[in-house]
Motif scaffolding. Structure first.
Motif, mmCIF file in Angstrom:
data_model
loop_
_atom_site.group_PDB
_atom_site.id
_atom_site.type_symbol
_atom_site.label_atom_id
_atom_site.label_comp_id
_atom_site.label_asym_id
_atom_site.label_seq_id
_atom_site.Cartn_x
_atom_site.Cartn_y
_atom_site.Cartn_z
ATOM 1 N N ARG A 1 0.901 -1.311 -0.074
ATOM 2 C CA ARG A 1 0.157 -0.019 -0.096
ATOM 3 C C ARG A 1 0.856 1.183 -0.068
ATOM 4 O O ARG A 1 0.316 2.461 -0.591
ATOM 5 C CB ARG A 1 -0.799 0.156 1.082
ATOM 6 N N ALA A 2 1.888 1.162 0.765
ATOM 7 C CA ALA A 2 2.790 2.264 0.853
ATOM 8 C C ALA A 2 3.502 2.537 -0.514
ATOM 9 O O ALA A 2 3.626 3.722 -1.000
ATOM 10 C CB ALA A 2 3.738 2.292 1.969
ATOM 11 N N GLY A 3 3.844 1.404 -1.179
ATOM 12 C CA GLY A 3 4.600 1.552 -2.400
ATOM 13 C C GLY A 3 3.599 1.983 -3.510
ATOM 14 O O GLY A 3 3.710 2.938 -4.430
ATOM 15 N N ALA A 4 2.414 1.488 -3.471
ATOM 16 C CA ALA A 4 1.275 1.978 -4.372
ATOM 17 C C ALA A 4 1.162 3.611 -4.400
ATOM 18 O O ALA A 4 1.135 4.335 -5.389
ATOM 19 C CB ALA A 4 -0.099 1.441 -3.969
ATOM 20 N N ARG A 5 1.217 4.305 -3.162
ATOM 21 C CA ARG A 5 1.183 5.567 -2.973
ATOM 22 C C ARG A 5 2.517 6.150 -3.646
ATOM 23 O O ARG A 5 2.147 7.414 -4.213
ATOM 24 C CB ARG A 5 1.093 6.025 -1.565
ATOM 25 N N LEU A 6 3.544 5.722 -3.279
ATOM 26 C CA LEU A 6 4.703 5.995 -3.913
ATOM 27 C C LEU A 6 4.774 6.048 -5.638
ATOM 28 O O LEU A 6 5.296 7.043 -6.062
ATOM 29 C CB LEU A 6 6.099 5.453 -3.460
ATOM 30 N N PHE A 7 4.404 5.169 -5.945
ATOM 31 C CA PHE A 7 4.275 4.696 -7.302
ATOM 32 C C PHE A 7 3.275 5.819 -7.957
ATOM 33 O O PHE A 7 3.710 6.358 -9.065
ATOM 34 C CB PHE A 7 3.778 3.308 -7.618
ATOM 35 N N ALA A 8 2.216 6.004 -7.616
ATOM 36 C CA ALA A 8 1.208 7.151 -7.905
ATOM 37 C C ALA A 8 1.957 8.537 -7.919
ATOM 38 O O ALA A 8 1.808 9.123 -8.805
ATOM 39 C CB ALA A 8 -0.008 7.143 -7.117
ATOM 40 N N GLU A 9 2.646 8.683 -7.004
ATOM 41 C CA GLU A 9 3.346 10.105 -6.926
ATOM 42 C C GLU A 9 4.668 10.061 -7.844
ATOM 43 O O GLU A 9 4.879 11.274 -8.412
ATOM 44 C CB GLU A 9 3.720 10.299 -5.332
ATOM 45 N N HIS A 10 5.369 9.033 -7.961
ATOM 46 C CA HIS A 10 6.501 9.283 -8.625
ATOM 47 C C HIS A 10 6.619 8.468 -9.926
ATOM 48 O O HIS A 10 7.494 8.898 -10.822
ATOM 49 C CB HIS A 10 7.813 8.541 -7.731
ATOM 50 N N CYS A 11 5.956 7.416 -10.246
ATOM 51 C CA CYS A 11 6.136 6.509 -11.412
ATOM 52 C C CYS A 11 5.106 6.561 -12.431
ATOM 53 O O CYS A 11 5.221 6.107 -13.473
ATOM 54 C CB CYS A 11 6.324 5.118 -10.725
ATOM 55 N N ALA A 12 4.013 6.675 -12.097
ATOM 56 C CA ALA A 12 2.706 6.544 -12.644
ATOM 57 C C ALA A 12 2.824 7.331 -14.250
ATOM 58 O O ALA A 12 2.368 6.756 -15.148
ATOM 59 C CB ALA A 12 1.589 6.751 -12.090
ATOM 60 N N ILE A 13 3.335 8.601 -13.867
ATOM 61 C CA ILE A 13 3.343 9.460 -15.265
ATOM 62 C C ILE A 13 4.251 8.999 -16.282
ATOM 63 O O ILE A 13 3.772 9.094 -17.476
ATOM 64 C CB ILE A 13 4.080 10.856 -14.561
ATOM 65 N N CYS A 14 5.156 7.999 -15.876
ATOM 66 C CA CYS A 14 5.724 7.241 -17.077
ATOM 67 C C CYS A 14 5.264 5.957 -17.117
ATOM 68 O O CYS A 14 5.013 5.528 -18.380
ATOM 69 C CB CYS A 14 7.329 7.177 -16.832
ATOM 70 N N HIS A 15 5.292 5.137 -16.062
ATOM 71 C CA HIS A 15 4.967 3.690 -16.244
ATOM 72 C C HIS A 15 3.444 3.451 -16.363
ATOM 73 O O HIS A 15 3.031 2.436 -16.653
ATOM 74 C CB HIS A 15 5.445 3.021 -14.941
ATOM 75 N N GLY A 16 2.664 4.756 -16.221
ATOM 76 C CA GLY A 16 0.992 4.510 -16.259
ATOM 77 C C GLY A 16 0.525 3.982 -15.135
ATOM 78 O O GLY A 16 1.436 3.374 -14.060
#
Length: 97
Positions: free
Chosen positions: A9-24
């Motif tokens: 869950r913590a990783g999902a929040r970090l992913f949304a903040e830092h990674c989703a812009i590129c990785h979707g």
């Protein structure tokens, strides 16, 4: 390595903040910046090797150090714990398919 539900869950929040812009949002490489990437499209993190637990160490290093020759930038500002939380979340993406 962290693999608990709390870590994911913590990783999902970090992913949304830092990674989703590129990785979707789904981690499938279809992020908003995909057309702006001059080198290669962002990796589809729902597929092996990223979805394999045996690849966790490499995923950690890719996040921390970036990947030379690609648009994957290093994220040294993330703590070890945050990076492992991202790894836990990325591993879960492959199991959700």
């Amino acid at each position: 390595m962290l693999s608990s539900g709390a870590a994911r869950r913590a990783g999902a929040r970090l992913f949304a903040e830092h990674c989703a812009i590129c990785h979707g949002v789904a981690g499938d490489g279809q992020g908003l910046r995909q057309n702006d990437m001059a080198r290669r499209q962002a990796a589809n993190l729902t597929l092996p090797p990223f979805s394999r637990r045996s690849h966790a160490g490499r995923t950690f290093l890719a996040i921390r150090n970036g990947i030379r020759g690609t648009a994957m930038a290093p994220w040294p500002s993330l703590s070890d714990r945050q990076t492992w939380e991202l790894v836990a979340y990325i591993e879960s993406l492959g199991r959700e398919r």
